[in-house]
Design a protein around this motif. Structure first.
Motif, PDB file in Angstrom:
ATOM      1  N   LEU A  33       0.792  -1.036   0.235  1.00  0.00           N
ATOM      2  CA  LEU A  33       0.321   0.236  -0.231  1.00  0.00           C
ATOM      3  C   LEU A  33       1.157   1.438  -0.097  1.00  0.00           C
ATOM      4  O   LEU A  33       1.971   1.681   0.712  1.00  0.00           O
ATOM      5  N   LEU A  34       0.816   2.431  -1.074  1.00  0.00           N
ATOM      6  CA  LEU A  34       1.383   3.183  -0.886  1.00  0.00           C
ATOM      7  C   LEU A  34       0.317   4.018  -1.044  1.00  0.00           C
ATOM      8  O   LEU A  34      -0.844   4.458  -1.354  1.00  0.00           O
ATOM      9  N   GLY A  35       0.925   5.373  -0.300  1.00  0.00           N
ATOM     10  CA  GLY A  35      -0.194   6.789  -0.620  1.00  0.00           C
ATOM     11  C   GLY A  35       0.716   8.253   0.825  1.00  0.00           C
ATOM     12  O   GLY A  35       1.586   8.112   0.935  1.00  0.00           O
ATOM     13  N   ALA A  36       0.225   9.066   0.720  1.00  0.00           N
ATOM     14  CA  ALA A  36       0.461  10.199   1.266  1.00  0.00           C
ATOM     15  C   ALA A  36      -0.375  10.980   1.840  1.00  0.00           C
ATOM     16  O   ALA A  36      -2.071  11.425   1.391  1.00  0.00           O
ATOM     17  N   GLY A  37      -0.931  12.177   2.874  1.00  0.00           N
ATOM     18  CA  GLY A  37      -1.382  13.289   3.145  1.00  0.00           C
ATOM     19  C   GLY A  37      -1.006  13.872   4.120  1.00  0.00           C
ATOM     20  O   GLY A  37       0.400  14.404   4.145  1.00  0.00           O
ATOM     21  N   ILE A  38      -2.047  14.866   4.313  1.00  0.00           N
ATOM     22  CA  ILE A  38      -2.060  15.889   5.717  1.00  0.00           C
ATOM     23  C   ILE A  38      -2.085  15.911   6.530  1.00  0.00           C
ATOM     24  O   ILE A  38      -3.655  14.701   7.194  1.00  0.00           O
ATOM     25  N   SER A  39      -1.932  16.514   8.102  1.00  0.00           N
ATOM     26  CA  SER A  39      -2.618  15.877   9.168  1.00  0.00           C
ATOM     27  C   SER A  39      -2.460  17.041  10.489  1.00  0.00           C
ATOM     28  O   SER A  39      -1.535  18.425  10.155  1.00  0.00           O
ATOM     29  N   TYR A  40      -3.320  17.053  11.022  1.00  0.00           N
ATOM     30  CA  TYR A  40      -2.987  18.386  12.666  1.00  0.00           C
ATOM     31  C   TYR A  40      -3.067  18.132  13.608  1.00  0.00           C
ATOM     32  O   TYR A  40      -3.384  16.490  13.537  1.00  0.00           O
ATOM     33  N   GLY A  41      -2.557  18.277  14.570  1.00  0.00           N
ATOM     34  CA  GLY A  41      -2.552  18.255  15.535  1.00  0.00           C
ATOM     35  C   GLY A  41      -2.138  18.651  16.562  1.00  0.00           C
ATOM     36  O   GLY A  41      -1.236  20.284  16.328  1.00  0.00           O
ATOM     37  N   TYR A  42      -1.741  18.571  18.185  1.00  0.00           N
ATOM     38  CA  TYR A  42      -1.419  18.642  18.945  1.00  0.00           C
ATOM     39  C   TYR A  42      -0.724  18.127  19.910  1.00  0.00           C
ATOM     40  O   TYR A  42      -1.207  17.451  20.918  1.00  0.00           O
ATOM     41  N   LYS A  43       0.255  18.961  20.666  1.00  0.00           N
ATOM     42  CA  LYS A  43       1.193  18.722  21.868  1.00  0.00           C
ATOM     43  C   LYS A  43       0.838  19.037  23.481  1.00  0.00           C
ATOM     44  O   LYS A  43       1.171  20.689  23.282  1.00  0.00           O
ATOM     45  N   LEU A  44       0.709  18.459  23.841  1.00  0.00           N
ATOM     46  CA  LEU A  44       0.402  18.928  25.368  1.00  0.00           C
ATOM     47  C   LEU A  44       0.909  18.185  26.403  1.00  0.00           C
ATOM     48  O   LEU A  44       1.148  16.934  26.694  1.00  0.00           O
ATOM     49  N   PRO A  45       2.161  18.788  27.013  1.00  0.00           N
ATOM     50  CA  PRO A  45       2.557  18.719  27.750  1.00  0.00           C
ATOM     51  C   PRO A  45       2.291  18.570  29.610  1.00  0.00           C
ATOM     52  O   PRO A  45       1.409  18.943  29.815  1.00  0.00           O
ATOM     53  N   LEU A  46       3.124  16.635  29.992  1.00  0.00           N
ATOM     54  CA  LEU A  46       2.009  16.670  31.522  1.00  0.00           C
ATOM     55  C   LEU A  46       3.557  16.843  32.448  1.00  0.00           C
ATOM     56  O   LEU A  46       2.817  17.452  33.604  1.00  0.00           O
TER      57      LEU A  46
END
Length: 245
Positions: A180-193
């Protein structure tokens, strides 16, 4: 007698003139003061005993000091960046809950850019009717929006490659010829603990292309067909536990 008196007067006059000349020659002039101190370190005493310090620096010295200060600041900035380079180890707990073991390494390559390399692996079945055997890679480059890399919001660009053998209910699906091959875009958030621990959430969409065979989900099941699928949709979902070094 007059001649003697004239001589005595002449001698006294010459003696007096000579004394004046000697005294004037011996009159001390202004004392010369020598110092090895630089102009900026010289101390001047005003009349009345008051002290005045002068700090006079030449223009060339000022320019040199500025250049040296600039070099030191640049060096400090570079050292600070090297000392705070973001490096983290993480696991996606959503995949872990589905018995898909995974581990990812993320490292900083630019002031606001990191690269993540996650590996997902599952080589066992969940039962007679269900199982996901796969080895997948999904590298991603991330741009951090905030002032601190590894904290807050980010957007990413990822690619994916995967080999799979999935059985689900009555059918089994296995890649053929190529992964399987492909690509994409993403959004994220990092929360420090804490200083080292954090939580990360991300969602990605994109494209995947796969060619696979479909079999009956029984031992040595017969081949039903071969398909090529173009998929558009969710390509990445994660809720990860992060350890920052």
């Amino acid at each position: 007698m007059r001649h003697s008196t004239f001589n005595m007067r002449t001698i006294c006059l010459l003696a007096a003139l000579s004394g004046i000349t000697v005294l004037s020659a011996q009159t001390p002039g202004k004392p010369r003061v020598q110092t090895s101190a630089a102009p900026e370190e010289t101390t001047v005493y005003k009349p009345g005993g008051k002290k005045q310090e002068t700090a006079v620096a030449t223009s060339s010295k000022k320019e040199e000091d500025k250049r040296q200060s600039g070099k030191e600041n640049t060096g400090k900035k570079a050292t600070a960046f090297d000392g705070q380079r973001y490096l983290a180890l993480k696991t996606n707990v959503i995949y872990d809950a589905c018995a898909l073991l995974n581990l990812a390494v993320e490292m900083q390559v630019h002031k606001k850019i990191t690269v993540e390399l996650p590996l997902t692996c599952s080589l066992w079945d969940l039962g007679d009717k269900h199982g996901v055997r796969t080895v997948a890679l999904q590298p991603e480059a991330r741009w951090w929006i905030g002032n601190e890399t590894g904290r807050g919001h980010f957007v990413g660009l990822h690619a994916h490659v995967a080999w799979f053998n999935i059985k689900w209910n009555d059918d089994r699906y296995q890649d053929t010829d190529r992964p399987l091959l492909g690509a994409g875009i993403s959004y994220g958030y990092k929360l420090p603990l804490s200083k080292h621990w954090g939580a990360e959430f991300n969602l990605g969409v994109g494209y995947a292309n796969m060619k696979y065979n479909t079999y009956y989900n029984v031992d040595n099941g017969a081949l039903l067909d071969t398909r090529v699928r173009h998929y558009w949709g969710i390509t990445r979902v994660g809720a990860s536990l992060v350890y920052r070094f």
